[in-house]
Design an enzyme around this catalytic site. Structure first.
Site, short mmCIF file in Angstrom:
data_model
loop_
_atom_site.label_atom_id
_atom_site.label_comp_id
_atom_site.label_asym_id
_atom_site.label_seq_id
_atom_site.Cartn_x
_atom_site.Cartn_y
_atom_site.Cartn_z
N LEU A 75 0.84 -1.19 0.00
CA LEU A 75 0.00 0.00 0.00
C LEU A 75 0.87 1.24 0.00
O LEU A 75 1.92 1.28 0.65
CB LEU A 75 -0.91 0.02 1.24
CG LEU A 75 -1.86 -1.17 1.40
CD1 LEU A 75 -2.88 -0.86 2.49
CD2 LEU A 75 -2.55 -1.54 0.11
N GLY A 104 1.10 -5.17 1.30
CA GLY A 104 0.02 -5.23 0.30
C GLY A 104 0.45 -5.92 -0.99
O GLY A 104 -0.37 -6.53 -1.68
N ASN A 115 4.67 -7.64 6.44
CA ASN A 115 5.57 -7.02 7.43
C ASN A 115 4.91 -5.87 8.19
O ASN A 115 5.61 -5.07 8.81
CB ASN A 115 6.83 -6.52 6.72
CG ASN A 115 6.52 -5.48 5.67
OD1 ASN A 115 5.55 -5.60 4.94
ND2 ASN A 115 7.34 -4.45 5.57
N GLU A 116 3.58 -5.79 8.16
CA GLU A 116 2.88 -4.65 8.77
C GLU A 116 3.37 -4.35 10.18
O GLU A 116 3.55 -3.20 10.57
CB GLU A 116 1.36 -4.90 8.80
CG GLU A 116 0.65 -4.64 7.49
CD GLU A 116 0.81 -5.77 6.49
OE1 GLU A 116 1.57 -6.72 6.75
OE2 GLU A 116 0.16 -5.70 5.44
N1 CO8 Z 1 4.52 3.64 -0.19
C1 CO8 Z 1 4.96 4.85 -0.60
N2 CO8 Z 1 6.22 5.09 -1.01
C2 CO8 Z 1 7.08 4.05 -0.99
C3 CO8 Z 1 6.69 2.77 -0.57
C4 CO8 Z 1 5.34 2.58 -0.15
N3 CO8 Z 1 4.87 1.39 0.25
N4 CO8 Z 1 7.76 1.96 -0.66
C5 CO8 Z 1 8.77 2.70 -1.12
N5 CO8 Z 1 8.38 3.96 -1.33
C6 CO8 Z 1 9.17 5.08 -1.87
C7 CO8 Z 1 10.40 5.38 -1.02
O1 CO8 Z 1 10.10 6.22 0.06
C8 CO8 Z 1 11.29 6.03 -2.04
O2 CO8 Z 1 10.84 7.36 -2.21
P1 CO8 Z 1 11.89 8.56 -2.58
O3 CO8 Z 1 12.48 8.15 -3.90
O4 CO8 Z 1 11.05 9.78 -2.63
O5 CO8 Z 1 12.91 8.58 -1.46
C9 CO8 Z 1 10.97 5.27 -3.32
O6 CO8 Z 1 9.69 4.70 -3.13
C10 CO8 Z 1 11.94 4.18 -3.65
O7 CO8 Z 1 12.09 3.35 -2.51
P2 CO8 Z 1 13.48 2.67 -2.10
O8 CO8 Z 1 14.60 3.63 -2.31
O9 CO8 Z 1 13.32 2.10 -0.75
O10 CO8 Z 1 13.59 1.53 -3.23
P3 CO8 Z 1 14.40 0.16 -3.13
O11 CO8 Z 1 14.39 -0.38 -4.52
O12 CO8 Z 1 15.70 0.33 -2.43
O13 CO8 Z 1 13.49 -0.78 -2.20
C11 CO8 Z 1 11.40 -1.71 -1.45
C12 CO8 Z 1 12.20 -1.15 -2.64
C13 CO8 Z 1 12.02 -3.04 -0.99
C14 CO8 Z 1 9.98 -1.94 -1.94
C15 CO8 Z 1 11.45 -0.69 -0.29
O14 CO8 Z 1 11.10 0.57 -0.80
C16 CO8 Z 1 10.52 -1.00 0.84
O15 CO8 Z 1 10.80 -1.87 1.65
N6 CO8 Z 1 9.40 -0.26 0.91
C17 CO8 Z 1 8.45 -0.37 1.99
C18 CO8 Z 1 7.55 -1.51 1.79
C19 CO8 Z 1 6.57 -1.61 2.90
O16 CO8 Z 1 6.93 -1.82 4.06
N7 CO8 Z 1 5.29 -1.49 2.57
C20 CO8 Z 1 4.25 -1.60 3.53
C21 CO8 Z 1 3.11 -0.73 3.17
S1 CO8 Z 1 1.75 -1.01 4.28
C22 CO8 Z 1 0.76 -2.18 3.53
O17 CO8 Z 1 0.93 -2.52 2.39
C23 CO8 Z 1 -0.36 -2.83 4.27
C24 CO8 Z 1 -0.93 -1.98 5.27
C25 CO8 Z 1 -2.12 -2.60 5.95
C26 CO8 Z 1 -2.91 -1.54 6.67
C27 CO8 Z 1 -3.20 -1.81 8.04
C28 CO8 Z 1 -3.86 -0.62 8.65
C29 CO8 Z 1 -4.38 -0.70 9.95
#
Ligand code: CO8
Length: 294
Positions: free
Chosen positions: A100, A145, A169-170
């Site tokens: 998400l 997500g 990993n939430e």
């Molecule tokens: N949302 C928004 N922006 C994101 C997200 C995301 N999920 N993931 C990465 N970005 C952004 C980064 O902030 C970065 O932005 P900027 O260029 O402006 O600095 C850009 O995307 C690139 O990210 P990285 O430099 O980290 O890219 P990498 O290629 O090194 O890594 C990954 C890619 C592995 C995907 C890494 O970005 C990562 O681990 N991201 C986080 C993933 C994550 O933890 N997602 C969880 C989201 S929550 C969810 O899906 C379920 C929620 C359920 C809700 C419950 C509510 C009660």
């Protein structure tokens, strides 16, 4: 019952007797494509297999726009009698989907949170409840997500790469996966594995994910397309009506549970996500992602 606009499982006609499956790469195979902003959709009419390729840089995060496009594309395919199977994959190297879009859950209005969460629910209801064969060709990391999208398919094939991981990993973000994320996970890996993995917010390296069945198969990157086509052919060899009824029997209770509690689930999300402590956790997590870069 299903929500308005969501096709119930099993409402499609049996496809027994439709064109036999052929490899998607055959020359002259009629192919229809509709490309939107964030997802490229290609339907090979000779095989009945569509590919939805996520192309939303930098990380295919599931924003409101992405989710809306996803639902519209899937509905189009669901209603297209030429389409019997869908492959979900990514056009972005090394990332299937980052889950998400966290920016949709930070510093926004209550109305926005409600709209966003309804779109997340809709995506899951449509994908988990799809009558089509759905195969995730996971060609990169797939946290939270992104993992849910893969888990909602009938089968998962992941590229074997020590740098890729997948999981819900939430908990690591200080948030809690909702019950229908959990139900979907339990239905794939079983209660004990899901419980440990959810509590620890684990992101599993590919061999581990394969070992406990979070992904069904691991392949080298250059074999992904071939393997996915072969798996799809195997699933499409069955008569649609029998496979669809069986899928419905396995998934209906879990789908019905969200349908019955949809509004309550939206309210829960809003009150949870708008807490200052949760907003702070999410901001810190975004900061951590940015710092990791420098
Ligand atoms: N949302 C928004 N922006 C994101 C997200 C995301 N999920 N993931 C990465 N970005 C952004 C980064 O902030 C970065 O932005 P900027 O260029 O402006 O600095 C850009 O995307 C690139 O990210 P990285 O430099 O980290 O890219 P990498 O290629 O090194 O890594 C990954 C890619 C592995 C995907 C890494 O970005 C990562 O681990 N991201 C986080 C993933 C994550 O933890 N997602 C969880 C989201 S929550 C969810 O899906 C379920 C929620 C359920 C809700 C419950 C509510 C009660």
């Amino acid at each position: 019952s299903v929500p308005p606009g969501v096709l119930p499982l099993c409402c499609r006609q049996p496809a027994w007797g439709r064109a036999a499956w052929q490899p998607p790469s055959l020359p002259l195979a009629p192919c229809r494509a509709f490309s939107n902003n964030k997802i490229l959709v290609e339907l090979d009419e000779s095989s009945g297999v569509a590919t939805m390729k996520f192309k939303s840089p930098p990380v295919n995060s599931l924003s409101l726009d992405f989710l809306t496009e996803f639902c519209i594309s899937l509905e189009k395919l669901e209603n297209d009698r030429a389409c019997r199977g869908v492959i979900l994959t990514s056009a972005i190297p090394k990332i299937f989907s980052s889950g998400l879009d966290i920016t949709e859950m930070c510093g926004k209005s209550m109305e926005h949170y409600a709209e966003f969460w309804r779109a997340v629910q809709e995506m899951w209801l449509r994908l988990y409840g799809s009558n089509m064969v759905t195969v995730a060709a996971v060609n990169g990391s797939s946290p939270a997500g992104g993992c849910l999208v893969a888990l909602s398919c009938d089968y998962r094939i992941m590229v074997e790469n020590p740098k890729f991981s997948i999981g819900l990993n939430e908990a690591q973000l200080g948030i809690v996966a909702p019950f229908w994320f959990k139900d979907t996970f339990v239905n794939v890996v079983g209660h004990r594995v899901a419980e440990r993995s959810l509590q620890l917010g684990s992101l599993h390296p590919t061999p581990e994910a394969h070992r406990f069945g979070l992904v069904d198969e691991l392949v080298p990157e250059d074999k992904l397309q071939e393997k996915t086509a072969a798996v799809m052919a195997q699933w499409l060899a069955l008569p649609d009506h029998a496979r669809q009824l069986t899928k419905s029997m396995m998934r209906k209770a879990v789908l019905d549970r969200l349908v019955a509690h949809r509004e309550e689930d939206i309210q829960n999300f809003i009150s949870f996500i708008s807490k200052e402590s949760i907003q702070k956790s999410l901001r810190m997590y975004m900061e951590m992602l940015k710092k990791k870069k420098s």
